[in-house]
Structures are given as structure tokens and as C-alpha cells.
Enzyme design. Structure first.
Site, PDB file in Angstrom:
ATOM      1  N   SER A 165      27.964   9.972 -87.279  1.00 56.25           N
ATOM      2  CA  SER A 165      27.943  11.185 -86.470  1.00 56.25           C
ATOM      3  C   SER A 165      29.356  11.602 -86.109  1.00 56.25           C
ATOM      4  CB  SER A 165      27.123  10.959 -85.188  1.00 56.25           C
ATOM      5  OG  SER A 165      27.055  12.155 -84.436  1.00 56.25           O
ATOM      6  N   LYS A 175      20.179   7.299 -84.974  1.00 55.85           N
ATOM      7  CA  LYS A 175      20.867   8.551 -85.285  1.00 55.85           C
ATOM      8  C   LYS A 175      19.911   9.738 -85.201  1.00 55.85           C
ATOM      9  CE  LYS A 175      24.123  11.301 -86.999  1.00 55.85           C
ATOM     10  NZ  LYS A 175      23.458  12.423 -87.641  1.00 55.85           N
ATOM     11  N   HIS A 235      19.566  10.470 -81.634  1.00 60.44           N
ATOM     12  CA  HIS A 235      20.822  11.110 -81.235  1.00 60.44           C
ATOM     13  C   HIS A 235      20.758  12.601 -81.531  1.00 60.44           C
ATOM     14  CE1 HIS A 235      24.622  12.926 -82.589  1.00 60.44           C
ATOM     15  NE2 HIS A 235      25.240  12.184 -81.689  1.00 60.44           N
ATOM     16  N   ASN A 236      20.289  12.947 -82.726  1.00 62.53           N
ATOM     17  CA  ASN A 236      20.231  14.353 -83.110  1.00 62.53           C
ATOM     18  C   ASN A 236      19.191  15.125 -82.308  1.00 62.53           C
ATOM     19  OD1 ASN A 236      22.070  13.466 -85.026  1.00 62.53           O
ATOM     20  ND2 ASN A 236      21.197  14.701 -86.666  1.00 62.53           N
ATOM     21  N   GLU A 259      20.808  15.848 -79.166  1.00 60.78           N
ATOM     22  CA  GLU A 259      21.768  16.919 -79.455  1.00 60.78           C
ATOM     23  C   GLU A 259      21.086  18.284 -79.431  1.00 60.78           C
ATOM     24  OE1 GLU A 259      23.790  18.343 -83.568  1.00 60.78           O
ATOM     25  OE2 GLU A 259      24.153  16.243 -83.025  1.00 60.78           O
TER      26      GLU A 259
END
Length: 506
Positions: free
Chosen positions: A135, A207, A210-211, A214
Site C-alpha cells: 500500500s 490489505k 485496509h482498502n 480507505e
């Protein structure tokens, strides 16, 4: 004699090229390959430009056989190719080119975590497939990304020095990023934003979440922007100033920082703010959607992340929205005086902070439940540390999250950590007023609203699911538990009978 490089690298697109240069800055030699010969020449020219009078750090390879010949054994091959079928094509071609069973191939693409699990099993015994989610975009790849590696634990020991060298770094005490954007002068001190996540698939799952975070983080910043624009009547420059001021406090983050810069940017062609000439339709690459789907599958409520995905979907319905705007009417915001405007901004600040906490609470809770289901022993303090720099959601806020999990690694939910209990208690009145004000003025705040609903539901010892269970039993005989009987005993009522006789279901 053929030069032996430390690492073989395949895929020299934007991310791949920058990861190669990052590796070179940290003393690694790289045998680099891409199907596009121009990309090979491009990375060689960049190396020549940046290394000065030092020896070449990168060897350009025109075939996979050449790449393997130039890579020291046992081979460590890093892939930066599109997720999906291209990964398998490269792996199959590497084996045809002579890849040995003791080789490690690292997938750094934005791969769906279940694909990683399947692919790792597929190549077992032929070579070791390891994965690392990356990232931070182009700049992160070049000067320090956040890295989420997963796979065989023994192979992590081999890869750890490489990833810890090139990862973003932070001050361990403050959590603030330690940054250098000068080629050849990498940051070598500080705590690296890279740590072993767990078995195959775990890193790409983290991840993915995480996105999802986001997505929600970006949407709620946009909601604050719209309230200031449409209710307070503020200009882009004024809103940019507010974001810049917020970035000096507890909301300090990469996304707030760039939002302030974006709002101050002028369009060269018209002189207007750039945001005013950008079409209001948002795209997505699917990772936020993956997170929302996974939350439903796992049974972890993530309404804020789901609403951020829905907001993008609604934004894409531009023609329908334009047509609807001509027939569907809402309230017209009244002009605010300076005192009212200042109050609105203060309320928005607290709403953004509280909503942000709920978004992270949902994301970490999802990882917790998924980890339990998959048998992953996830270290959430370590994961929070990874997010502190090098990635899109990096923020000073993550230091507090790190400390929360360090205090209690078995924390059920971030919302019940004593520090965050106090933080929300101080701010929730403004949070509620901000959302109420937006609703009264007809401004959609889906993530703010979903976050507050999540908080209010989570803090209630009793919710109306008792009526829901009664409804299910009435029309479908789905049974229910009683509050005055032991858990696990189920009952059914013959609702249509006058006596409504209760039946115990064993």
C-alpha cells in the site's frame, strides 16, 4: 561470469519500477524483466541517472531464463503484475524457464485473498509462493510502502530483512512518519511498517480491509466537504484552510492533508478550483466491495464501509440523479452568520473524528472474526503499526489504536477501549448535532450516519431484535430463545391459536 543479483523482479509498471528503485537504494542488486522492452530500458536509465558514479544496481533481462541466470540461488523472485490470471501465467513460465523447488516467488499484486490461498496450495512442492500486499501508491513504492506479508513462516525469515529495509518508517514513540523523498537517501532508522501477518491469504485480507477503511475514510471527508460547501456556503479555499487546520490536530492524516491541497488547486484551463471541474462520479477497483461482501459472509457488521461503496455506486448514476433533481425537492439551507459557521465547523470536526473511530472499529472487528474463522493469529497492534505510514490511511490516529491493542490484545472492539470511550464521550454531542444538521438541510452523510447508528446499536444492551424474532417465528416458525430460560433452548408459539400455546423445541 554472469552477474548474480540478490533479487529477480518481474513487472516494471508504475509500482514495479518504483519498488525496484527502492530496493536498489537499500543496497540490493536486481535482475529485472518485463514483457515491454521499453520499461526495461526505462528502469535502467533511471538507475543510471540516480546512482551517479556508482556501479549499476540493476541488470535488464529480456527472457525469464536470463532473469533466473542472473539471480542468486535459491531464487527470490518478486512479481509486480496484475492480479488474477497474469500471476499464474508468470508462475507457469518461470517453472518452464527452470525455476527450482527451493525458490520463493512473491506476489505483490492487489490479489483477492482467497485467490492467494488457492494459488499457494496449487504450487506447493513446485516452489514456495509468498504474498505481500503493498500500500502507498507510486510514492510509497518508491520511498517506503506499508507492507503486509503472509505465507510460509520460515520463508518470512528470509524475506524480512528486505521488506523491513524498504518499508516506510515511523518514530516508535509518536507514530509519526520518518520520510525522505530524495533518491539514494532512504530512511534507515525508525520502526518499519512491515510485519508478518500470518499464513497464506492473511496479508491480502488485511490489505483488503485496509482498502475498505480507505473507502469509508475518503467518503466521510467528502461528506464534511459537502456540508461546508452547501450548508455553510464556503469556498474551496476556505474549506481547504479548515482541512489544513484539522491536519494539525487529532485528525492529522494523509487523506486530510491531500484534501486540503486538492481544494486549493486551480484548474489551469479555467482558473476555477480543480474540484469544481471534475465530474462527480466515482470509480472503484473492487476492494471496498470485497470488504463489504466479506463482512456479510463473516457476520461482522461494517455499515460504514458498505455505505461508502453504495455512495460510489450512487455517484455513478449521474444521469438518473440529474433527472431526479428536477422532480425530487429537498430543503434549502439558510445562510449562516460567522458564529453559526464556526459552530458548524467545530461540530463537523468531532463528527469526523467519531465516525473515523467507528470505521476503524468495524475494520478491526472484521479482521478479528475473519482471523478466528481462518485460524489466523492476527496481531492487531502490529497491524495498526503497519498502517501508521506508507499507506493511504496513514494517520496519527493509528498511534492511539496501536496503544489500545498493546494495552489489551484481546480487545473486543476499539469502541470499548478506555481512551476511545473518553474521546467519544467528549465529542458525541457535536457528532449528533452535525448529522442532525445535515439531515435537516438535506445533505446526505451516509458514512457519518451509518457510523453513529453502529455506535448507538453497539452501546445498547437491548435492541429490538426481540420483535424481529417474534416476526420470524410468526410467519416461519423459526423459533426464539427466552430471556428467562437458559441460552440455547428454543421455543415456538402457535400464533394463530387463541390460546397461543407455547411449545418448547428441543
Amino acid at each position: 561470469m554472469t552477474q548474480q543479483c540478490d533479487i529477480g523482479f518481474i513487472g516494471l509498471g508504475v509500482m514495479g519500477k518504483n519498488l525496484v528503485m527502492n530496493l536498489a537504494d537499500h543496497g540490493y542488486t536486481i535482475a529485472a524483466f518485463d514483457l515491454d522492452q521499453d520499461k526495461i530500458e526505462g528502469v535502467l536509465k533511471q538507475d543510471e541517472l540516480e546512482r551517479g558514479d556508482k556501479a549499476p544496481r540493476i541488470v535488464g533481462c529480456h527472457t525469464l531464463e536470463e532473469l533466473l541466470a542472473h539471480s542468486a540461488q535459491p531464487h527470490l523472485i518478486i512479481l509486480s503484475v496484475p492480479a488474477g490470471k497474469p500471476v499464474d501465467i508468470v508462475c507457469e513460465n518461470l517453472m518452464k524457464a527452470g525455476l527450482k523447488t527451493d525458490a520463493v516467488v512473491v506476489d505483490t499484486g492487489n490479489t483477492l485473498w482467497t485467490d492467494t490461498v488457492e494459488r499457494t496450495a496449487k504450487y506447493e512442492g513446485q516452489f514456495t509462493l509468498f504474498s505481500t500486499a503493498v500500500s502507498g501508491g507510486e510514492v510509497g513504492a518508491r520511498f517506503g510502502p506499508a507492507l503486509m506479508p503472509s505465507g510460509d513462516a520460515e520463508q518470512w525469515q528470509r524475506l524480512a530483512p528486505v521488506w523491513e529495509a524498504i518499508a516506510a518508517k515511523v518514530d516508535a514513540k509518536t507514530g509519526k512518519p520518518l520520510e525522505s523523498f530524495v533518491p539514494g537517501q532512504p530512511v534507515t532508522e525508525g520502526e518499519p511498517c512491515a510485519a508478518y501477518i500470518g499464513p497464506a491469504g492473511a496479508g491480502h485480507y488485511v490489505k483488503m480491509v485496509h482498502n475498505g477503511i480507505e473507502y469509508a475514510d475518503m467518503q466521510q471527508i467528502c461528506e464534511a466537504y459537502q456540508v461546508m460547501r452547501d450548508v455553510a456556503g464556503m469556498s474551496c479555499d476556505e474549506i481547504g484552510d479548515v482541512f489544513a487546520e484539522w491536519n494539525q490536530g487529532p485528525l492529522n492524516s494523509y487523506l486530510i492533508e491531500i484534501s486540503a491541497d486538492i481544494l486549493k488547486q486551480k484548474d489551469p484551463a479555467t482558473g476555477k478550483p480543480v474540484v469544481d471541474v471534475i465530474q462527480d462520479t466515482a470509480g472503484q477497483k473492487g476492494t471496498g466491495l470485497w470488504t463489504a461482501i466479506s463482512s456479510l459472509e463473516v457476520g461482522s457488521p461494517n455499515p460504514s464501509i458498505a455505505q461508502s461503496v453504495f455512495a460510489r455506486a450512487l455517484s455513478s448514476m449521474k444521469q438518473e440523479r440529474v433527472a431526479a433533481s428536477k422532480v425530487l425537492k429537498g430543503p434549502q439551507p439558510e445562510a449562516l452568520n460567522e458564529e453559526q459557521k464556526a459552530q458548524l465547523i467545530a461540530q463537523l470536526h468531532d463528527a469526523l473524528y467519531c465516525s473515523k473511530l467507528c470505521v476503524y472499529a468495524q475494520g478491526f472487528h472484521l479482521m478479528k472474526l475473519a482471523g478466528e474463522q481462518q485460524g489466523w493469529d492476527l496481531d492487531f497492534a502490529s497491524i495498526a503499526k503497519i498502517f501508521r505510514a506508507g499507506c493511504i490511511i496513514r494517520a496519527i490516529f493509528l498511534q492511539s489504536i496501536t496503544e489500545a491493542f498493546e494495552r489489551n490484545g484481546e480487545l473486543a472492539n476499539l469502541l470499548v477501549d478506555p481512551f476511545f470511550v473518553e474521546q467519544i464521550e467528549e465529542r458525541q454531542t457535536n457528532w449528533r448535532k452535525s448529522i442532525a444538521n445535515a439531515i435537516i438541510n438535506g445533505i446526505p452523510t451516509p458514512v457519518f450516519s451509518a457510523s453513529l447508528a453502529y455506535y448507538d446499536t453497539y452501546r445498547n444492551a437491548v435492541v429490538p431484535a426481540n420483535l424481529l424474532q417474534a416476526q420470524r417465528d410468526f410467519f416461519g416458525a423459526h423459533t426464539f430463545e427466552r430471556v428467562d430460560q437458559p441460552a440455547g433452548e428454543f421455543y415456538h408459539i402457535e400464533w394463530s391459536q387463541p390460546e397461543r400455546q407455547q411449545v418448547r423445541v428441543k
